[in-house]
Design a protein around this motif. Sequence first.
Motif, PDB file in Angstrom:
ATOM      1  N   HIS A   1     107.563  -0.891  60.248  1.00 15.12           N
ATOM      2  CA  HIS A   1     108.132  -1.620  61.376  1.00 15.12           C
ATOM      3  C   HIS A   1     108.699  -2.968  60.931  1.00 15.12           C
ATOM      4  N   ARG A   2     107.941  -3.675  60.084  1.00 15.75           N
ATOM      5  CA  ARG A   2     108.415  -4.990  59.613  1.00 15.75           C
ATOM      6  C   ARG A   2     109.670  -4.835  58.755  1.00 15.75           C
ATOM      7  N   MET A   3     109.663  -3.800  57.937  1.00 12.89           N
ATOM      8  CA  MET A   3     110.848  -3.575  57.101  1.00 12.89           C
ATOM      9  C   MET A   3     112.056  -3.288  57.972  1.00 12.89           C
ATOM     10  N   GLU A   4     111.830  -2.442  58.946  1.00 15.42           N
ATOM     11  CA  GLU A   4     112.903  -2.052  59.849  1.00 15.42           C
ATOM     12  C   GLU A   4     113.463  -3.286  60.553  1.00 15.42           C
ATOM     13  N   ASN A   5     112.548  -4.139  60.978  1.00 14.82           N
ATOM     14  CA  ASN A   5     112.917  -5.365  61.652  1.00 14.82           C
ATOM     15  C   ASN A   5     113.816  -6.227  60.780  1.00 14.82           C
ATOM     16  N   LEU A   6     113.342  -6.419  59.547  1.00 15.70           N
ATOM     17  CA  LEU A   6     114.085  -7.252  58.621  1.00 15.70           C
ATOM     18  C   LEU A   6     115.477  -6.662  58.383  1.00 15.70           C
ATOM     19  N   LEU A   7     115.515  -5.350  58.198  1.00 17.04           N
ATOM     20  CA  LEU A   7     116.802  -4.689  57.947  1.00 17.04           C
ATOM     21  C   LEU A   7     117.716  -4.830  59.151  1.00 17.04           C
ATOM     22  N   ASP A   8     117.109  -4.768  60.321  1.00 12.70           N
ATOM     23  CA  ASP A   8     117.897  -4.855  61.541  1.00 12.70           C
ATOM     24  C   ASP A   8     118.521  -6.248  61.671  1.00 12.70           C
ATOM     25  N   VAL A   9     117.695  -7.264  61.430  1.00 10.34           N
ATOM     26  CA  VAL A   9     118.191  -8.642  61.491  1.00 10.34           C
ATOM     27  C   VAL A   9     119.314  -8.824  60.480  1.00 10.34           C
ATOM     28  N   GLN A  10     119.057  -8.301  59.297  1.00  5.23           N
ATOM     29  CA  GLN A  10     120.033  -8.421  58.221  1.00  5.23           C
ATOM     30  C   GLN A  10     121.342  -7.752  58.615  1.00  5.23           C
TER      31      GLN A  10
ATOM     32  N   ALA B   1     108.472  -4.140  49.174  1.00  4.05           N
ATOM     33  CA  ALA B   1     108.000  -3.555  50.429  1.00  4.05           C
ATOM     34  C   ALA B   1     108.069  -2.029  50.357  1.00  4.05           C
ATOM     35  N   ARG B   2     109.133  -1.527  49.747  1.00  6.94           N
ATOM     36  CA  ARG B   2     109.262  -0.078  49.614  1.00  6.94           C
ATOM     37  C   ARG B   2     108.090   0.471  48.814  1.00  6.94           C
ATOM     38  N   ASP B   3     107.774  -0.208  47.702  1.00  5.95           N
ATOM     39  CA  ASP B   3     106.669   0.248  46.858  1.00  5.95           C
ATOM     40  C   ASP B   3     105.347   0.219  47.624  1.00  5.95           C
ATOM     41  N   ALA B   4     105.172  -0.860  48.393  1.00  3.02           N
ATOM     42  CA  ALA B   4     103.943  -0.965  49.190  1.00  3.02           C
ATOM     43  C   ALA B   4     103.885   0.161  50.220  1.00  3.02           C
TER      44      ALA B   4
ATOM     45  N   ALA C   1      98.673  -7.304  54.136  1.00  2.00           N
ATOM     46  CA  ALA C   1      98.876  -8.585  54.820  1.00  2.00           C
ATOM     47  C   ALA C   1      99.945  -9.433  54.146  1.00  2.00           C
ATOM     48  N   ALA C   2      99.868  -9.529  52.814  1.00  2.80           N
ATOM     49  CA  ALA C   2     100.785 -10.430  52.100  1.00  2.80           C
ATOM     50  C   ALA C   2     102.228  -9.976  52.272  1.00  2.80           C
ATOM     51  N   ILE C   3     102.460  -8.703  52.063  1.00  2.05           N
ATOM     52  CA  ILE C   3     103.841  -8.216  52.121  1.00  2.05           C
ATOM     53  C   ILE C   3     104.354  -8.270  53.563  1.00  2.05           C
ATOM     54  N   VAL C   4     103.472  -7.997  54.508  1.00  5.44           N
ATOM     55  CA  VAL C   4     103.875  -8.076  55.911  1.00  5.44           C
ATOM     56  C   VAL C   4     104.290  -9.504  56.245  1.00  5.44           C
ATOM     57  N   ALA C   5     103.497 -10.479  55.755  1.00  2.00           N
ATOM     58  CA  ALA C   5     103.817 -11.885  56.014  1.00  2.00           C
ATOM     59  C   ALA C   5     105.172 -12.242  55.402  1.00  2.00           C
ATOM     60  N   ASP C   6     105.399 -11.765  54.180  1.00  2.00           N
ATOM     61  CA  ASP C   6     106.671 -12.064  53.511  1.00  2.00           C
ATOM     62  C   ASP C   6     107.852 -11.479  54.279  1.00  2.00           C
ATOM     63  N   LEU C   7     107.657 -10.264  54.759  1.00  2.00           N
ATOM     64  CA  LEU C   7     108.742  -9.617  55.506  1.00  2.00           C
ATOM     65  C   LEU C   7     109.035 -10.382  56.793  1.00  2.00           C
ATOM     66  N   GLU C   8     107.957 -10.810  57.437  1.00  2.00           N
ATOM     67  CA  GLU C   8     108.127 -11.540  58.687  1.00  2.00           C
ATOM     68  C   GLU C   8     108.870 -12.841  58.468  1.00  2.00           C
ATOM     69  N   GLN C   9     108.429 -13.561  57.429  1.00  2.00           N
ATOM     70  CA  GLN C   9     109.071 -14.837  57.116  1.00  2.00           C
ATOM     71  C   GLN C   9     110.547 -14.653  56.840  1.00  2.00           C
ATOM     72  N   ALA C  10     110.826 -13.635  56.027  1.00  4.50           N
ATOM     73  CA  ALA C  10     112.220 -13.409  55.652  1.00  4.50           C
ATOM     74  C   ALA C  10     113.050 -13.114  56.902  1.00  4.50           C
ATOM     75  N   ALA C  11     112.480 -12.305  57.792  1.00  4.95           N
ATOM     76  CA  ALA C  11     113.214 -11.962  59.012  1.00  4.95           C
ATOM     77  C   ALA C  11     113.421 -13.207  59.864  1.00  4.95           C
ATOM     78  N   ALA C  12     112.397 -14.035  59.914  1.00  2.00           N
ATOM     79  CA  ALA C  12     112.483 -15.243  60.739  1.00  2.00           C
ATOM     80  C   ALA C  12     113.551 -16.189  60.183  1.00  2.00           C
ATOM     81  N   ARG C  13     113.579 -16.303  58.840  1.00  2.00           N
ATOM     82  CA  ARG C  13     114.568 -17.183  58.216  1.00  2.00           C
ATOM     83  C   ARG C  13     115.980 -16.711  58.514  1.00  2.00           C
ATOM     84  N   MET C  14     116.133 -15.394  58.523  1.00  2.00           N
ATOM     85  CA  MET C  14     117.486 -14.851  58.636  1.00  2.00           C
ATOM     86  C   MET C  14     117.977 -14.782  60.070  1.00  2.00           C
ATOM     87  N   ALA C  15     117.016 -14.621  60.997  1.00  2.00           N
ATOM     88  CA  ALA C  15     117.413 -14.485  62.395  1.00  2.00           C
ATOM     89  C   ALA C  15     118.086 -15.768  62.841  1.00  2.00           C
TER      90      ALA C  15
END
Lengths: 633, 151, 120
Positions: free
Chosen positions: A65-74, A92-95, A114-128
Amino acid sequence: MDLSQYAELFLAESREHLSACNQLLLEWERHPAGLTPVSGLFRAVHTVKGMAATMGYARVTDLAHRMENLLDVQRRGAHPATDELLQLLFRARDALERAVELSVVGRERELDVAAIVADLEQAAARMAPARPGERPVPSPEPTEPEPEAAGRLVQVTLRPEAPLKGGRAVLVLKRAQALGAVHAVTPPVTAFEADEFDGRFSFRLDATAAAEQIEAALKAAGDVAHVTVGGAEAGGPAPEPGATPGDAGAVGGGPSRHIRVDLRRLDGLMDLIGELITVRGRLNQLAAERRDPAVDDVAIQVSRLSSDLQAEILQARMTPVWQVFDRFPRLVRDVARELGKQVAFRVEGKEIELDRAILDELGDPLMHLLRNAVDHGIEPPAERRRRGKPPEGEVVLTAQRERASVTITVADDGRGVDRRKILERAQREGVVDAHADALTDEQLLRVLARPGFSTAEAVTSVSGRGVGIDVAMTRIRALGGTIEIRSELGKGTTFVLRLPVTLAIVRAIMASVGPERYALPLTYVAETVEFGAVTTTMVEGREAIVLRDHVVPLVHLRRLLGVTSDRAPARAPIIVLELGDRRAGVVVDGMLGQQEIVVKGFDAPQGTLPVFSGATIMGDGVPALILDAAGLV
Amino acid sequence: MSDAGVVRLLVFRVGGLLCAAEAERVREILPRLATTRIPGAPPAVAGLVNVRGTLVTVVEGWRALRQPEPPASNGTQGGTTVLLEVGAGRKVLGFTVDEVVDLLAADAAALERRAALPGVDPTLVRAVGRRAGQLFVVLDTDALLTPILSS
Amino acid sequence: MSHTVLVCDDAIFMRTMISDILAQAGFEIVGEAETGSQAVEKYKQLRPDLVTMDIVMPDMGGIDAVREIVKHDPDAKILMCSAMGQQALVVEAIQAGAKDFVVKPFQPSRVLEAVQRVLG
């Protein structure tokens, strides 16, 4: 419902999507400005998410879901991919892959996402884009509709647990429209698309129907808790929906579909057909003894049917090589990145098919060879420039079908093998004659394939100590294949692997040695001669025969295999094996004829002589070992 | 060994030794099967057998446990093959025994964690139990058999 | 006569599961499609009583497929299969002519309720 039956399907399909993700990420990395791979990635991750949610794998779902989110924002922002983003997505893919694998075996909890989820969230937040203020949240109390609008006021409240309330609300409106004109929808329909929509809305309905009729019609849209028409509450519990459709007709049937078959099933079928063929051999033998035409007839029919069956099953096992090759682009990229090299990697002949069992075994040897190509073959960009080569090296993996075999090559345009250096070293270690002044390709391979032999100036973490060619070679041979090397200094190195298309069934000569039986695959048998009918001679300290001007060294199986019972016959047959330009005459006690054998693997105990490529089961049900030509010549 | 009270054990005899293996590791019990020698393998390896189309390596129990050769052991006659799952990978190996004696549920607490019984390599013993007044050793089948399989 | 169904989803996993749920309830699965354009093509060919349609599919997405199918047969009964967070897409699909929707992960009872509503 019992979900366990879907677990394998989930795994197989998720793996496919994850493999596709790798390809897409690589493509994206090559063309960061392009957006085409993003939608593919989005779709793949989305599919995995949907399946995982259905299976109840919470971590996989969350991560996807987090990956999808990030990709969507991107995707929405049409941002070109930064290196940072790509690395995060690779990670994230590997995880996600680990999460999928662990979930299926019930070990999802072991994974910390947790760590990768946090990173994905941050990245999405930065990009949004900074959220354009708070979206005007629809007024939660739609109590003040425009009084001048025509029709009765209808207020609807959806069930709090209803998913996607906006969608449900639109369905309710559609039902209302079937009764009459709808005006003054509050909040406006656009607000239904927002996640915040809480499921309460109202509208004016200009219809003649009675309040009860309107209520019933709207409730039929599903998930409706309350409806009030014309200010009067006309609520009550929603009618119980029919749980099962009325007619219980025939189940399934009809369309032909592709099905996935568990490899174990195919192996099971293969084992059975193997036994059938073994029994067929026995039947043919009996028929020959009986000399009864009727029995002969049946035996012939059984032969034909079992051959057809065998061919069908072998066909069902054929798998395109991309199923294994698809993970290599990522591997080559990772290795090149780690070593600071630039490598363009190409795959050709992806659609070529091989027996699934062979293909599965091929993964590791190819991985070794590809790592080698990048690590020891391709030069660093600066060195390539100095040598007048483009800074980007090339590694090509090719599959090609040739009659009964498949050739797979791993070619690089790197530095090639320095034969002089290797020759010196080989002479020092006594691998080749001290007087030799050049190494043939074949000798070169033999030297390189010595366990632990390495000519790399620095032992890198990538290929580790030794080149790993010994490992690759052992595997390939165990599959009944061969491996060759071609290398030119400064121009590159090519490994050529030749493999049987199907592993399972080969024709072999059966030979006896004392009380024991061994099988020799016919592929490598050049001819048979009788010991005593040819003169033996000594060449370089080895016993040999001369056949049409070729010196053929002899291998006495009795001695090699340590068979001590009774004495060797005086006129023992020699089976001449030929592998490339190497030959050997294998001296056995007797020949028991040719037959088709089903090749099976076995867990060789420690110390087992390295001259067996597998074993087979004979007509009497007793195993016999299969001799490996490559281990004998 | 599981801590949860009861352990199911397959008790068998190899030469003069009464032994047991965890039943959870026992895949199947078969009569002695025709065996094909594997050249180069350690002496304790009897060879390869065909179990319904699958090839299984068989270890000769009396050799592995250094017991005297049973008089009846003339190749293919007599005895029983126990298929055991070995190591983390649960590879299947055959283990020949003179006879299977019992399948019993032992109270884990009643098994003495003693690793000594005369005539048995203590590293192969997990515990010692008692059945009908007779002592038996619970074998560490992984320790006994994994070294025989190559890496 | 049992109702006939065309199941459209790019994941075999999902197709299998939906088919199992519906087949167990007595429906006859007459076809499967893994892209939107396949769905349109098979709809024309099979004329099923019901279509289950995934939203995200390669080639042609589920919403475009709904538009195409409705253009061809305004009475087509299409049930959207959506995921959480696809509110806007679901709204779009309904406006395009889908009759109802279910949300992944599927609960068989919810799927069958929705199917009942669609078949009316």
